[in-house]
Design an enzyme around this catalytic site. Structure first.
Site, PDB file in Angstrom:
ATOM      1  N   SER A  66       0.804  -1.237   0.000  1.00 43.00           N
ATOM      2  CA  SER A  66       0.000   0.000   0.000  1.00 43.00           C
ATOM      3  C   SER A  66       0.830   1.276   0.000  1.00 43.00           C
ATOM      4  O   SER A  66       0.278   2.353  -0.242  1.00 43.00           O
ATOM      5  CB  SER A  66      -0.916   0.029   1.217  1.00 43.00           C
ATOM      6  N   LYS A  69       0.570   3.491  -2.929  1.00 45.94           N
ATOM      7  CA  LYS A  69      -0.640   4.273  -3.238  1.00 45.94           C
ATOM      8  C   LYS A  69      -0.420   5.786  -3.328  1.00 45.94           C
ATOM      9  O   LYS A  69      -0.890   6.407  -4.279  1.00 45.94           O
ATOM     10  CB  LYS A  69      -1.752   3.940  -2.238  1.00 45.94           C
ATOM     11  N   TYR A 191      -2.356  -2.576 -10.785  1.00 42.74           N
ATOM     12  CA  TYR A 191      -2.451  -2.391  -9.334  1.00 42.74           C
ATOM     13  C   TYR A 191      -1.639  -3.461  -8.579  1.00 42.74           C
ATOM     14  O   TYR A 191      -0.864  -3.150  -7.672  1.00 42.74           O
ATOM     15  CB  TYR A 191      -3.927  -2.403  -8.900  1.00 42.74           C
ATOM     16  N   TYR A 243      -4.341   3.415   7.559  1.00 40.70           N
ATOM     17  CA  TYR A 243      -5.585   2.643   7.603  1.00 40.70           C
ATOM     18  C   TYR A 243      -6.576   3.352   8.524  1.00 40.70           C
ATOM     19  O   TYR A 243      -6.523   4.581   8.646  1.00 40.70           O
ATOM     20  CB  TYR A 243      -5.309   1.196   8.051  1.00 40.70           C
ATOM     21  N   VAL A 261       0.809  -3.705   4.118  1.00 42.45           N
ATOM     22  CA  VAL A 261       0.617  -4.997   4.784  1.00 42.45           C
ATOM     23  C   VAL A 261       1.871  -5.853   4.899  1.00 42.45           C
ATOM     24  O   VAL A 261       1.886  -6.812   5.661  1.00 42.45           O
ATOM     25  CB  VAL A 261      -0.461  -5.878   4.124  1.00 42.45           C
TER      26      VAL A 261
END
Ligand code: GLU
Length: 322
Positions: A66, A69, A191, A243, A261
């Site tokens: 992540s 992102k 992705y 998160y 993660v």
């Protein structure tokens, strides 16, 4: 023998303090990630004037997940402009899990680019523009930020591609509302591939320092992102990067950050330094347990919190890094 810098002493002390902390679990929902060594723990800091401080397993490679992102969001902003991106992706915290199969009720936009729906939309925008070359373009940009040539972990990519049905569900929801085009599998390829880029703690510190340094890599001096994209990337990391624990993070640590993660955690002290930690055991929200402990101490000891009284124009840190 020359004396060690006080920041080097500090990270060594913090590393020692938390190296035995055993809270949390290694992520298992992507099969390949469950193979991570739970004992790995690294801390790296790169100042915007190019000083590096490292301790522990900072050379161990792991997938960026992540943490990709905010970077692809920045790329979408630079490719399409803020207005066009904002029409597709909002910048509000969702309060829900990062992989929730949901969109904003009124607009059908993803809540923000840090949840999977928003990140898949940013990847889709890059796919629209660059087609099959989108992943090469992403890899090139991440490599520029890290200051070395990065690669994709093909096994992790394949593991995600074959098991990532939740992301598939999100992508089809996005297609249903015309947020993305119907090249769903190709968009997911982009992705999953961006999540599978291999980095180490040193690379992440360099990426963070590039953002802290207004988009210019402090080692190679190459411009990676423009200032407008940097501003938006940091803003969205500040409110949505950890998160659904971001409020607590901002309260305790107070810097823009993004975790992933696989156990990486990238933090930015605007105009001063990039920080990275790596430790794969995660808390129930998905953030690295040792990473959070280390950042809390770093923030307290160095006065990094945006609203810390020691952070008055950050003169304290600037003096220290001379
Ligand atoms: N590739 C992961 C997923 O989409 C990224 C998860 C993360 O790091 O939060 O499930």
């Amino acid at each position: 023998m020359t004396e060690k810098h006080e920041i080097q002493n500090l990270i060594e002390m913090i590393h020692k303090r938390y190296a035995q902390q055993q809270d949390g679990e290694v992520a298992t929902y992507i099969p390949q990630l469950s193979k991570a060594n739970p004992e790995h723990f690294g801390i790296a800091i790169l100042s915007t004037n190019g000083q590096i401080f490292e301790c522990g397993d900072t050379g161990h490679l792991f997938t960026i997940q992540s943490i990709s992102k905010p970077l692809t969001y920045g790329m979408a902003l630079e490719t399409f402009g803020e207005e066009a991106v904002f029409k597709k992706i909002n910048v509000e915290p969702s309060g829900d899990k990062f992989n929730s199969i949901e969109l904003e009720p009124d607009t059908n936009r993803p809540f923000n680019p840090m949840v999977n729906a928003g990140a898949i939309t940013a990847s889709a925008m890059l796919f629209d523009k660059y087609g099959k070359n989108a992943i090469d373009f992403i890899l090139e940009k991440f490599s520029l930020a890290a200051g070395r040539s990065l690669e994709i972990d093909k096994e992790v990519y394949w593991s995600e591609f074959t098991t990532g049905h939740r992301n598939r569900a999100i992508a089809y929801l996005l297609l249903n509302f015309n947020v993305i085009s119907d090249y769903v599998e190709q968009i997911l390829e982009v992705y999953f591939a961006q999540c599978s880029i291999l980095v180490n703690c040193h690379d992440l510190a360099c990426i963070a320092a590039t953002i802290a340094n207004l988009g210019e890599n402090p080692i190679t001096k190459k411009e990676v992102f423009g200032i407008d994209a940097i501003k938006s990337m940091m803003s969205v990391m500040y409110v949505c990067g950890m998160y659904d624990n971001t409020g607590n993070w901002v309260n305790d640590v107070g810097i823009p950050a993004k975790s992933g993660v696989s156990g990486g955690l990238l933090g930015i002290v605007n105009r001063q330094m990039g920080i990275a930690t790596y430790s794969p055991k995660l808390d129930e929200k998905g953030n690295s347990c040792r990473g959070i402990s280390a950042y809390k101490d770093l923030s307290r000891e160095l006065g990094l919190h945006a609203f810390d009284c020691m952070n008055a124009g950050s003169s304290f840190l600037t003096t220290m890094l001379k």
